[in-house]
Design a protein around this motif. Structure first.
Motif, PDB file in Angstrom:
ATOM      1  N   ALA A 180       0.835  -1.212   0.000  1.00  0.00           N
ATOM      2  CA  ALA A 180       0.000   0.000   0.000  1.00  0.00           C
ATOM      3  C   ALA A 180       0.864   1.254   0.000  1.00  0.00           C
ATOM      4  CB  ALA A 180      -0.919  -0.018   1.222  1.00  0.00           C
ATOM      5  N   ALA A 181       1.936   1.238   0.815  1.00  0.00           N
ATOM      6  CA  ALA A 181       2.835   2.396   0.852  1.00  0.00           C
ATOM      7  C   ALA A 181       3.528   2.588  -0.492  1.00  0.00           C
ATOM      8  CB  ALA A 181       3.869   2.210   1.956  1.00  0.00           C
ATOM      9  N   LEU A 182       3.961   1.468  -1.111  1.00  0.00           N
ATOM     10  CA  LEU A 182       4.634   1.585  -2.408  1.00  0.00           C
ATOM     11  C   LEU A 182       3.677   2.074  -3.486  1.00  0.00           C
ATOM     12  CD1 LEU A 182       7.017  -1.457  -2.684  1.00  0.00           C
ATOM     13  CD2 LEU A 182       7.554   0.923  -2.324  1.00  0.00           C
ATOM     14  N   GLU A 183       2.418   1.657  -3.387  1.00  0.00           N
ATOM     15  CA  GLU A 183       1.426   2.117  -4.364  1.00  0.00           C
ATOM     16  C   GLU A 183       1.282   3.634  -4.296  1.00  0.00           C
ATOM     17  OE1 GLU A 183      -0.713   0.086  -6.248  1.00  0.00           O
ATOM     18  OE2 GLU A 183      -2.203   1.556  -6.895  1.00  0.00           O
ATOM     19  N   VAL A 184       1.248   4.169  -3.059  1.00  0.00           N
ATOM     20  CA  VAL A 184       1.109   5.619  -2.922  1.00  0.00           C
ATOM     21  C   VAL A 184       2.378   6.320  -3.394  1.00  0.00           C
ATOM     22  CG1 VAL A 184       0.826   7.481  -1.272  1.00  0.00           C
ATOM     23  CG2 VAL A 184      -0.575   5.453  -1.076  1.00  0.00           C
ATOM     24  N   ILE A 185       3.546   5.792  -2.977  1.00  0.00           N
ATOM     25  CA  ILE A 185       4.793   6.514  -3.239  1.00  0.00           C
ATOM     26  C   ILE A 185       5.167   6.433  -4.713  1.00  0.00           C
ATOM     27  CG2 ILE A 185       7.254   6.548  -2.755  1.00  0.00           C
ATOM     28  CD1 ILE A 185       6.575   5.517   0.043  1.00  0.00           C
ATOM     29  N   ILE A 186       5.143   5.231  -5.285  1.00  0.00           N
ATOM     30  CA  ILE A 186       5.661   5.053  -6.643  1.00  0.00           C
ATOM     31  C   ILE A 186       4.581   5.287  -7.690  1.00  0.00           C
ATOM     32  CG2 ILE A 186       6.745   3.439  -8.211  1.00  0.00           C
ATOM     33  CD1 ILE A 186       8.184   2.232  -5.904  1.00  0.00           C
ATOM     34  N   TYR A 187       3.420   4.601  -7.529  1.00  0.00           N
ATOM     35  CA  TYR A 187       2.382   4.764  -8.550  1.00  0.00           C
ATOM     36  C   TYR A 187       1.787   6.167  -8.499  1.00  0.00           C
ATOM     37  CZ  TYR A 187       1.123   0.774 -11.405  1.00  0.00           C
ATOM     38  OH  TYR A 187       1.084  -0.162 -12.380  1.00  0.00           O
ATOM     39  N   ALA A 188       1.132   6.480  -7.380  1.00  0.00           N
ATOM     40  CA  ALA A 188       0.447   7.774  -7.296  1.00  0.00           C
ATOM     41  C   ALA A 188       1.435   8.927  -7.172  1.00  0.00           C
ATOM     42  CB  ALA A 188      -0.509   7.782  -6.103  1.00  0.00           C
ATOM     43  N   GLY A 189       2.676   8.625  -6.783  1.00  0.00           N
ATOM     44  CA  GLY A 189       3.663   9.688  -6.668  1.00  0.00           C
ATOM     45  C   GLY A 189       4.495   9.831  -7.922  1.00  0.00           C
ATOM     46  N   ALA A 190       5.425   8.903  -8.125  1.00  0.00           N
ATOM     47  CA  ALA A 190       6.435   9.087  -9.163  1.00  0.00           C
ATOM     48  C   ALA A 190       5.854   8.966 -10.568  1.00  0.00           C
ATOM     49  CB  ALA A 190       7.548   8.057  -8.955  1.00  0.00           C
ATOM     50  N   ILE A 191       5.094   7.895 -10.824  1.00  0.00           N
ATOM     51  CA  ILE A 191       4.625   7.663 -12.188  1.00  0.00           C
ATOM     52  C   ILE A 191       3.620   8.726 -12.593  1.00  0.00           C
ATOM     53  CG2 ILE A 191       3.390   6.010 -13.626  1.00  0.00           C
ATOM     54  CD1 ILE A 191       4.700   3.778 -12.139  1.00  0.00           C
ATOM     55  N   MET A 192       2.755   9.121 -11.664  1.00  0.00           N
ATOM     56  CA  MET A 192       1.779  10.148 -12.007  1.00  0.00           C
ATOM     57  C   MET A 192       2.433  11.513 -12.203  1.00  0.00           C
ATOM     58  SD  MET A 192      -1.031   8.851 -12.520  1.00  0.00           S
ATOM     59  CE  MET A 192      -0.407   7.266 -13.000  1.00  0.00           C
ATOM     60  N   VAL A 193       3.534  11.761 -11.482  1.00  0.00           N
ATOM     61  CA  VAL A 193       4.267  13.011 -11.715  1.00  0.00           C
ATOM     62  C   VAL A 193       4.836  13.037 -13.128  1.00  0.00           C
ATOM     63  CG1 VAL A 193       6.381  14.211 -11.080  1.00  0.00           C
ATOM     64  CG2 VAL A 193       4.749  13.589  -9.339  1.00  0.00           C
ATOM     65  N   LEU A 194       5.307  11.868 -13.614  1.00  0.00           N
ATOM     66  CA  LEU A 194       5.764  11.792 -15.007  1.00  0.00           C
ATOM     67  C   LEU A 194       4.644  12.158 -15.964  1.00  0.00           C
ATOM     68  CD1 LEU A 194       7.919   8.593 -15.561  1.00  0.00           C
ATOM     69  CD2 LEU A 194       8.517  10.938 -16.007  1.00  0.00           C
ATOM     70  N   PHE A 195       3.454  11.600 -15.719  1.00  0.00           N
ATOM     71  CA  PHE A 195       2.309  11.907 -16.580  1.00  0.00           C
ATOM     72  C   PHE A 195       1.990  13.399 -16.536  1.00  0.00           C
ATOM     73  CE2 PHE A 195       1.126   7.413 -16.825  1.00  0.00           C
ATOM     74  CZ  PHE A 195       0.685   7.368 -18.118  1.00  0.00           C
ATOM     75  N   VAL A 196       1.980  13.956 -15.332  1.00  0.00           N
ATOM     76  CA  VAL A 196       1.629  15.374 -15.205  1.00  0.00           C
ATOM     77  C   VAL A 196       2.633  16.237 -15.952  1.00  0.00           C
ATOM     78  CG1 VAL A 196       1.458  17.258 -13.560  1.00  0.00           C
ATOM     79  CG2 VAL A 196       0.357  15.112 -13.053  1.00  0.00           C
ATOM     80  N   PHE A 197       3.922  15.883 -15.869  1.00  0.00           N
ATOM     81  CA  PHE A 197       4.940  16.667 -16.562  1.00  0.00           C
ATOM     82  C   PHE A 197       4.739  16.600 -18.071  1.00  0.00           C
ATOM     83  CE2 PHE A 197       7.720  17.045 -12.812  1.00  0.00           C
ATOM     84  CZ  PHE A 197       8.073  18.355 -12.990  1.00  0.00           C
TER      85      PHE A 197
END
Lengths: 174, 100
Positions: free
Chosen positions: A52-69
């Motif tokens: 659950a922590a990795l889902e928040v940090i990597i998926y909702a954090g890192a990968i979504m930041v790539l999409f937003v950029f």
């Protein structure tokens, strides 16, 4: 805590449906982030707090930041300004806010009932996952590292801009 | 009672939604987001199964899916940027004919 599971599942499915029906990529990204956070709540409820922590940090954090950029890079100019004005109207932000508020209410409820166990009898913590990951699955870790390195090199190569010809001819001649 | 069946049903619904997104949407960014939804649903199914059998293997596979998704999305978004610079469009129909 089955109710938490069902609520998070409903939020995840609703957010995914709303993501698919958006016209602007930024709106869809908001709903996708809410969907990933809801799946993180499901993971926590299923006794997988590390995931659950990795889902928040990597998926909702890192990968979504790539999409937003990338979406920000693609939507430059006057259409982006109009989209920004449309983004600030209540119909655009009220949907993700309501869904995220449901998740926040679940979070507060879980904290208030701190001793309530998850749905499963025994949750699988990070220790067991780490032991399995670096024991039986060590070759998989090596392969994943090679895959990530290949992805890094490929992304760098694809994002590399060639020097324009006009600039290249400005090299002073001896 | 552990809701394993419901967990798998939720995973299937999310996967189907992602598949519908890949098939229906014509924007490349939406296609990539739908692929992310599908990968996430597959990971959810692995974690549900791993929890059912009290084994950490499902979570380990989810970690591999996570690494794969990160590599896929970085390369995919770089390709999207490159295609946008070449065609000034993200429509999959507009770029269906690749002339090399």
């Amino acid at each position: 805590m089955t109710i938490v599971f069902y609520t998070a599942s409903a939020v995840a499915i609703a957010a995914t449906i709303l993501m698919l029906t958006r016209l602007h990529a930024v709106h869809a990204l908001l709903y996708l982030i809410v969907s990933l956070l809801a799946v993180a709540v499901i993971f926590f409820d299923l006794g997988a707090p590390f995931i659950a922590a990795l889902e928040v940090i990597i998926y909702a954090g890192a990968i979504m930041v790539l999409f937003v950029f990338v979406v920000m890079l693609l939507n430059l100019g006057e259409p982006a300004a109009r989209a920004e004005r449309a983004l600030l109207t209540p119909p655009m932000w009220i949907g993700p806010s309501v869904l995220a508020t449901i998740l926040l209410a679940e979070f507060v409820w879980l904290l208030a009932h701190g001793n309530a166990p998850p749905v499963v009898a025994a949750s699988i913590g990070p220790v067991e996952v780490g032991m399995a990951l670096f024991g039986r699955y060590l070759i998989g870790v090596e392969l994943a590292s090679m895959l990530l390195l290949a992805g890094l090199v490929a992304a760098y190569h694809l994002g590399w801009r060639k020097v324009p010809q006009a600039e290249a001819t400005h090299v002073p001649h001896p | 009672m552990f809701p394993i069946r419901e967990g798998l049903v939720v995973s299937g619904i999310l996967f189907t939604l992602g598949l519908i997104g890949v098939l229906v949407r014509r924007n490349l960014v939406f296609v990539l987001m739908s692929i992310e939804v599908m990968l996430n649903a597959a990971g959810l199914a692995f974690v549900v199964a791993g929890t059912r059998w009290r084994q950490p293997d499902g979570q380990v596979v989810f970690l591999f899916i996570l690494a794969m998704a990160a590599a896929e999305v970085s390369v995919g978004l770089a390709l999207v940027l490159e295609l946008y610079h070449q065609h000034k469009s993200l429509d999959t129909d507009a770029i269906s004919r690749m002339r090399g």
